[in-house]
Design an enzyme around this catalytic site. Structure first.
Site, mmCIF file in Angstrom:
data_model
loop_
_atom_site.group_PDB
_atom_site.id
_atom_site.type_symbol
_atom_site.label_atom_id
_atom_site.label_comp_id
_atom_site.label_asym_id
_atom_site.label_seq_id
_atom_site.Cartn_x
_atom_site.Cartn_y
_atom_site.Cartn_z
ATOM 1 N N THR A 74 60.063 90.984 19.295
ATOM 2 C CA THR A 74 60.832 93.120 18.932
ATOM 3 C C THR A 74 59.859 93.410 19.226
ATOM 4 O O THR A 74 59.891 95.204 19.341
ATOM 5 C CB THR A 74 61.902 92.423 18.234
ATOM 6 O OG1 THR A 74 60.979 92.509 16.534
ATOM 7 C CG2 THR A 74 63.859 91.571 17.613
ATOM 8 N N GLU A 132 65.680 87.561 21.605
ATOM 9 C CA GLU A 132 64.314 88.191 21.245
ATOM 10 C C GLU A 132 64.642 88.077 19.923
ATOM 11 O O GLU A 132 65.631 87.311 18.898
ATOM 12 C CB GLU A 132 64.823 89.749 21.057
ATOM 13 C CG GLU A 132 64.887 90.880 22.431
ATOM 14 C CD GLU A 132 63.707 91.608 22.390
ATOM 15 O OE1 GLU A 132 63.123 91.345 21.612
ATOM 16 O OE2 GLU A 132 64.033 92.088 23.528
ATOM 17 N N HIS A 171 57.637 86.400 28.090
ATOM 18 C CA HIS A 171 58.470 87.476 28.440
ATOM 19 C C HIS A 171 56.835 88.492 29.057
ATOM 20 O O HIS A 171 56.769 88.082 30.206
ATOM 21 C CB HIS A 171 58.076 88.861 27.669
ATOM 22 C CG HIS A 171 59.200 90.055 28.080
ATOM 23 N ND1 HIS A 171 59.220 91.141 27.568
ATOM 24 C CD2 HIS A 171 59.506 90.385 29.375
ATOM 25 C CE1 HIS A 171 59.870 92.409 27.946
ATOM 26 N NE2 HIS A 171 60.192 91.759 29.449
ATOM 27 N N ASP A 190 54.938 89.627 24.578
ATOM 28 C CA ASP A 190 55.360 88.746 23.985
ATOM 29 C C ASP A 190 55.838 87.153 24.533
ATOM 30 O O ASP A 190 56.157 87.448 26.055
ATOM 31 C CB ASP A 190 56.703 88.929 23.112
ATOM 32 C CG ASP A 190 57.249 90.437 24.092
ATOM 33 O OD1 ASP A 190 56.746 91.034 25.266
ATOM 34 O OD2 ASP A 190 58.350 90.451 24.190
#
Length: 258
Positions: free
Chosen positions: A33, A96, A138, A148
């Site tokens: 996040t 997430e 990601h 991330d």
């Protein structure tokens, strides 16, 4: 929907639409996040003005929240590519993971949180035809924009649980290497290997900024001992091993749709 045994909370996000062109999920994309708290992240992902969402959020204590049904297109991937496809949102399920990220000092992922990520991922993989090498960071699909879930994410723990594609990283050692500004056939060969694995990269023999960033993304996921964007012997050897493992994989003859 996730397995009732996982006790997922449901908090719908308005940031959702239909998957385009009849596409179905064949990528599992993991994020952090990068915000102060899980509640802040959840509020943002469920805020119409944010323009972002995800299918699931996993709190540090292992609680799971579902925001978007798996059949629908969540807005989590943004601009990126993998194996020639560009609309990653239409072909992926996004998780997430609550973590402060690089701007927050890359805190460790708590054991309870990773246990929940493993359970949720296995649940998702049990419902969808997602190949091991399509369990991605990601940063894999957007090396120029994203970091991330970062080099501290325990991909090895997921792999031991049957999630994702991984080989033991080749040991760090000296020798020739490739870096920003290099040109020629060795660079083209390295770019071709990154591209064959899935990274969106031109094969032009120029170790440019895009190649450096793709190398960093690769290192974060597969050789996190040193993340510097230099294609050293360990990085190249690890990439060779991953490609060789794919050739031996029972999934090798199954080509996903673009």
């Amino acid at each position: 929907m996730c397995d009732p045994a996982l006790d997922c909370e449901v908090r719908p996000s308005p940031n959702v639409n239909e998957r385009r062109g009849g596409l179905t999920p064949d990528i599992l994309l993991l994020h952090y996040t990068g915000m102060g708290t899980g509640d802040q992240a959840l509020d943002w992902l469920c805020n119409r003005e944010s323009g972002v969402s995800c299918h699931y959020l996993v709190h540090e204590d292992g609680r799971i929240v579902q925001m978007v049904p798996e059949a629908m297109r969540a807005w989590h991937a943004g601009v990126g590519s993998w194996r020639g496809r560009n609309d990653i949102n239409s072909t992926s399920i996004g998780i997430e993971i609550v973590n402060g990220g690089h701007s927050g000092g890359l805190p460790a992922f708590p054991e309870r949180q990773i246990d929940a990520v493993v359970a949720l991922s296995r649940d998702i993989l049990g419902r969808h035809a997602i190949r091991p090498e399509f369990v991605l960071a990601h940063s894999d699909i957007a090396p120029d924009r994203k970091e991330d879930p970062g080099e501290h994410f325990p991909w090895d723990e997921l792999h031991r649980a049957g999630i994702g594609h991984l080989v033991a990283p080749a040991p760090m050692r000296g020798g020739r290497y490739l870096s920003r500004g290099d040109r020629g056939e060795p660079v083209s060969a390295f770019q071709a290997m990154l591209s064959a694995y899935g990274y969106g990269l031109a094969i032009d023999g120029d170790f440019d900024e895009a190649t450096r960033l793709a190398t960093i993304a690769f290192q974060r996921h597969f050789r996190p001992a040193r993340v510097d964007g230099v294609a050293d012997i360990s990085t190249i050897d690890t990439l060779h091993r991953l490609l060789a493992a794919l050739e031996r994989s029972p999934f090798a003859d199954r080509t996903p749709s673009a």
